[in-house]
Design an enzyme around this catalytic site. Sequence first.
Site, short mmCIF file in Angstrom:
data_model
loop_
_atom_site.label_atom_id
_atom_site.label_comp_id
_atom_site.label_asym_id
_atom_site.label_seq_id
_atom_site.Cartn_x
_atom_site.Cartn_y
_atom_site.Cartn_z
N LYS A 106 14.07 33.34 -24.81
CA LYS A 106 14.80 32.34 -25.58
C LYS A 106 16.28 32.66 -25.45
O LYS A 106 16.65 33.80 -25.18
CB LYS A 106 14.38 32.46 -27.07
CG LYS A 106 14.70 31.26 -27.90
CD LYS A 106 13.60 30.24 -27.90
CE LYS A 106 13.97 29.02 -28.72
NZ LYS A 106 12.92 28.01 -28.70
N GLY A 155 8.94 16.12 -42.82
CA GLY A 155 9.84 16.07 -41.66
C GLY A 155 9.33 15.06 -40.65
O GLY A 155 8.33 15.29 -39.97
N GLY A 175 10.92 13.72 -37.92
CA GLY A 175 11.88 13.63 -36.81
C GLY A 175 11.15 13.29 -35.53
O GLY A 175 10.19 12.51 -35.54
N VAL A 204 9.04 14.94 -33.59
CA VAL A 204 7.60 15.25 -33.54
C VAL A 204 6.86 14.51 -34.66
O VAL A 204 5.83 13.86 -34.43
CB VAL A 204 7.35 16.77 -33.66
CG1 VAL A 204 5.86 17.06 -33.63
CG2 VAL A 204 8.04 17.52 -32.53
N TYR A 225 7.37 11.82 -36.32
CA TYR A 225 7.19 10.38 -36.16
C TYR A 225 6.00 10.08 -35.23
O TYR A 225 5.15 9.25 -35.55
CB TYR A 225 8.47 9.73 -35.62
CG TYR A 225 8.35 8.22 -35.52
CD1 TYR A 225 8.63 7.42 -36.63
CD2 TYR A 225 7.92 7.61 -34.35
CE1 TYR A 225 8.49 6.03 -36.56
CE2 TYR A 225 7.77 6.24 -34.27
CZ TYR A 225 8.07 5.45 -35.38
OH TYR A 225 7.92 4.09 -35.30
#
Length: 365
Positions: free
Chosen positions: A91, A191, A193, A195, A197
Site C-alpha cells: 500500500k 454509507g 457511496g 460501493v 449504491y
Amino acid sequence: MIEVKEISSSSFGLFNQLAQRDHEQIVMCQDNATGLKAIIAIHNTVLGPGLGGTRLWNYKTEAEAINDVLRLSRGMTYKASISGLNLGGAKAVIIGDAKQVKSEALFRKFGRFVENLSGKYITAEDVNTTTKDMEYVAMETDHVVGLPESMGGGGDPSPVTAYGTYMGMKASAKKAWGNDSLSGKTVAVQGIGKVGYHLLEYLHKEGAKLYISDINEEALKRAAEDFGAIVVNGDDLFELEVDIFAPCAMGAILNTENINRLKCQIIAGAANNQLADEVEHGKMLVDRGIYYAPDFLINAGGLINVYSEYIGYNRERAYGATEKIYDTTLDIYALAEEKGMTTQAAAIFMAEKRVNDMMLVKSTY
Ligand code: NAD
C-alpha cells in the site's frame, strides 16, 4: 545553507514496527519540487508483487501515516491470499490535503518512485485518488492498475466490490437461515457511496427492504428515490431491528459500545477494518450470536478486478472470480466452527496458510 537537525535516538522504532507485522520493506519518497511526501509499504511478496492503492490523506503526524500504511499493506496480503490471487500485499500513502497538493507533477513524480521498484509494487487508486490521478502515474510507470477503460483498464472497481459484498451477504444468509434468498429481508446499509449504491441495487432487485444512512444528503435522496430505501438518522442505524447490517462507510465502526446495541443477525459490508479491535470485537459478535462476514474477504471484488487488469482485463473473468466469494465465505464459517475461532481469525488463518504453503513451494529452485 540549510540547517540540518539530527533526529533524537528516542524518536525511532521503525524496524520494530516493521518486524511486528513482518513487513519486507518500506520506501520513503520525498521531493521538494513537487511537495511529494509518500510512503510505500511492501508487506509480503511471497504470492506475487505487492498490489495496493495509494491513499492521499492529511495525516496529522508522520507516525500516523506510517501506522496506516503498515496496517493497510498487511491487510492487502490477506485480501489477495484469501481470494486466491497471485499477488502480495502493499500500500502507499501520500501525505497532504487532497484539495491542495494534487497536481500532475506530484503524481508523475510518485510514478517515478513506483517505477524504481521495478514491479515489486503495483499501485492503484484509493481514498482521495482517482483513475485520473492514476493516468498521470501511468505516464511514468507501467506498474499501475485501476486505469480507465479507454486506456485498457477495468475502470472503477466499486461495482465489482459491491457484487462480492453481495455474494458474501448471501452466503451469510445461507449460513444463518439455511437459504440464501434476501427477498423480504431487512438490510441496513451505512454509507451509500460508490460501493453502497451498487450494493443497494442488487438488494433492491432481489426484493430486500432497505434502510440507509449517510452524511451526504444528496446521496440519501438519490438512493431513497431509486430504491425506496428508508432514511435513518446516523447512529440510530445500530439499534434498528433488521436482519442484516452492511457497513459501507468508514473503518473501525464496530466497537464495544455499539455491538451491544445491535439487533441484526448478520454483519456483511464493504468497509475496510470494520472491527475496532479484531480480537475483542470479533469475540463479542460471536457471544451476541451475530454472524460476521470478514471484510477483507467479502470486499475483495475491487482487488480481483484490478488483478484481472494486471493479467489482461476480462470483465467476465473478474466477475466470475468475485462470485467465488460466496463459497469462500461459507468455507470460513465452517472453519470458524470447526476450530472454535471467530470468522475474522479463521479468515486470517486461511490467508496465512496459503502464503506459508506457497513459501514452501518456492523454497526449491
Ligand atoms: P465512498 O467515499 O464512495 O463512499 C463512502 C460513503 O460513506 C460516502 O457516501 C460518505 O458520505 C459516507 N460516510 C462517511 N462517513 C459516514 C458516516 N459517519 N455515516 C454514514 N455515512 C458516512 O467510498 P466507497 O468506495 O464506496 O468505499 C466504501 C468503503 O468500502 C470504504 O471503507 C472503502 O475503504 C471500502 N472499500 C471500497 C472498495 C472500492 O472498490 N471502492 C474496495 C474495498 C473496500
